[in-house]
Design an enzyme around this catalytic site. Structure first.
Site, PDB file in Angstrom:
ATOM      1  CG  ASP A   1      -2.085   0.977   1.061  1.00  0.00           C
ATOM      2  OD1 ASP A   1      -3.178   0.501   0.681  1.00  0.00           O
ATOM      3  OD2 ASP A   1      -1.912   2.184   1.284  1.00  0.00           O
TER       4      ASP A   1
ATOM      5  CB  THR B   1     -15.882  -3.034  -8.716  1.00  0.00           C
ATOM      6  OG1 THR B   1     -16.130  -4.072  -7.770  1.00  0.00           O
ATOM      7  CG2 THR B   1     -17.094  -2.879  -9.620  1.00  0.00           C
TER       8      THR B   1
ATOM      9  CG  LEU C   1     -15.504  -9.870  -0.714  1.00  0.00           C
ATOM     10  CD1 LEU C   1     -14.186  -9.267  -0.246  1.00  0.00           C
ATOM     11  CD2 LEU C   1     -15.604 -11.332  -0.320  1.00  0.00           C
TER      12      LEU C   1
ATOM     13  N   GLY D   1     -37.448  -0.093   3.169  1.00  0.00           N
ATOM     14  CA  GLY D   1     -36.671   0.691   4.129  1.00  0.00           C
ATOM     15  C   GLY D   1     -36.406   2.081   3.608  1.00  0.00           C
TER      16      GLY D   1
ATOM     17  CB  CYS E   1     -21.019  -2.052  -3.572  1.00  0.00           C
ATOM     18  SG  CYS E   1     -19.473  -2.698  -2.882  1.00  0.00           S
TER      19      CYS E   1
END
Length: 456
Positions: free
Chosen positions: A30, A121, A156, A259, A266
């Site tokens: 990183d 992504t 995930l 809701g 995402c």
């Protein structure tokens, strides 16, 4: 297997920790030296149940290392994962500049044919762009071999990412050559021993699969919220409708809970990216445009209900909020519905008292001025926020909110009103404690009572 993971964010750390847990040697890289130093001390920069234990155990065992230098860790790496951020740009497109920058660095540093995996992504065609960059570097260096680029999107869920990685419902591999596909299959075999869930396809199809999956789930959420909106006007309880349609196995119960909208890193980002991909090709995606519009409108539902309850206005009112993260199990407040409510209340002169078991610190950082002047107060106890509150808005359905002490809540609040943004509570039960309950697509307590069911 020797693996390098570039990017110590959410996807990168979960990927690295889970591969190390299976016995692989994984190096995490990183650019943030501060983040790397924290990881060396066993401190995770992200909140995810179970992640710190995995990081600490595998680091102590020597299977997981952290570095801010890329070149030294690439030696002997068989597979390199790119897991850097792809944030939304101003026009809604996914910003892939970090991926392309990493590809250029890899092109100049890799000394032998390597499998480079796009885990981030990214829009359709990104893996092909990475392949092109690597090919150009090989040509400049005059080498007679080629790297293999694979698209391997992640699926995930924040709050359950470790379990999702360890027990995947599917693994998507977008590979263009058989050797890379075999290596990736071997890498993932420990995770699918009971049932082969590995699906291989072209790289562009793999990239599209990720976007199609997320936008379809977002569509289910916006659909049930649209139905709830109609239910409100017709005096129909959307919870009854949800159970009825969810019993159909073609529909199922997942993602059809009405809701106050979805948030996070995402769904909103991926819908915007899909719409931008279509726009670049002079196409319209009216269904996804409607999904996005409904979700933005749904985030205003708690504020609209509060203004409806207090026709004289919310200025000077004290509103308690339970739940600030965009979903339970995370401290992520990106695009969270709580932020729309907080900003609306602050703009109208209301006081906000809020609690979240994890995300309060991030909210404090997002609204420092409101915190400094005392208009936004964050508490470490859920009942403390109820003192003299004119209403409670439930925004995030943490488990600890499921069966609270309603009698105590009624005593603490100035007015026993609950704006239930997740349809968590039974209006009839709340009524026995003197609460007025407002739910999403629920029949209000002051409406004509439905016929009682005969209990057999």
């Amino acid at each position: 297997m020797q693996i390098t993971v570039i990017g110590c964010g959410y996807v990168g750390l979960v990927t690295a920790a889970c591969f190390a847990e299976m016995g692989n040697r994984v190096a995490c890289v990183d650019t943030s030296a501060e983040r790397v130093e924290a990881l060396h001390r066993g401190i995770s920069p992200i909140f995810e149940p179970g992640i710190e234990a995995l990081l600490q155990t595998n680091h102590a065992a020597g299977r997981l290392t952290f570095s801010s230098q890329l070149n030294p860790v690439l030696r002997n790496s068989e597979v390199v994962f790119i897991a850097v951020g792809t944030p939304s740009a101003a026009d809604g497109s996914a910003d892939v500049s970090q991926i392309l920058e990493v590809a250029a660095q890899l092109g100049g540093a890799l000394e032998s044919p390597t499998i480079v995996v796009c885990k981030s992504t990214a829009p359709v065609g990104t893996a092909c762009r990475v392949q092109s960059i690597l090919d150009q570097h090989c040509q400049r260096r005059g080498v007679n071999w080629r790297h293999s680029v694979v698209s391997n999107p992640e699926f995930l869920k924040e709050g359950a990412a470790i379990d999702d990685f360890m027990r995947p419902d599917r693994i998507i591999l977008g590979a263009e050559d058989a050797s890379a596909e075999r290596t990736m299959r071997r890498l993932y075999e420990p995770f699918v021993r009971n049932h082969d869930r590995i699906l291989c396809m072209p790289r562009r199809a793999a990239e599209m699969t990720k976007y199609a999956a997320n936008t379809f789930l977002a569509t289910k959420i916006s659909f049930i919220n649209e139905v709830a909106n109609l239910c409100e006007s017709l005096g129909v309880d959307v919870e009854e409708v949800r159970k009825g349609i969810g019993a159909d196995p073609r529909i199922g119960h997942h993602f059809i809970y009405a809701g106050c909208g979805y948030g996070g890193s995402c769904f909103p980002k991926d819908i915007r990216a899909m719409l931008h991909m279509a726009q670049e090709r002079e196409m319209q995606l009216p269904i996804l445009q409607a999904v996005e519009a409904r979700n933005q409108a749904q985030k205003t539902w708690p504020m609209r209900m509060l203004r409806k309850l207090y026709s004289e206005g919310v200025a000077g009112k004290t509103v308690a909020i339970w739940g600030l993260a965009f979903k339970p199990g995370t401290d992520d407040i990106r695009d969270a519905p709580s932020r729309v409510l907080i900003e609306g209340l602050l703009d109208l002169g209301a006081r906000v008292q809020a609690f979240d078991p994890i995300a309060s610190e991030n909210i404090a950082k997002a609204y420092p001025e409101a915190v400094a002047r005392g208009q936004l107060r964050l508490f470490s106890d859920p009942y403390a926020v109820l003192n003299d509150a004119d209403a409670l808005a439930l925004i995030t359905e943490w488990k600890q909110f499921r069966q609270p002490d309603f009698a105590l809540m009624a005593r603490l609040m100035r007015e026993p009103v609950i704006v239930d943004g997740r349809n968590q509570y039974d209006p009839a039960v709340l009524g026995t404690f003197g609460f007025r309950h407002v739910g999403v697509g629920r029949v209000p307590m002051d409406s004509p009572a439905p016929l009682l069911r005969k209990v057999v």
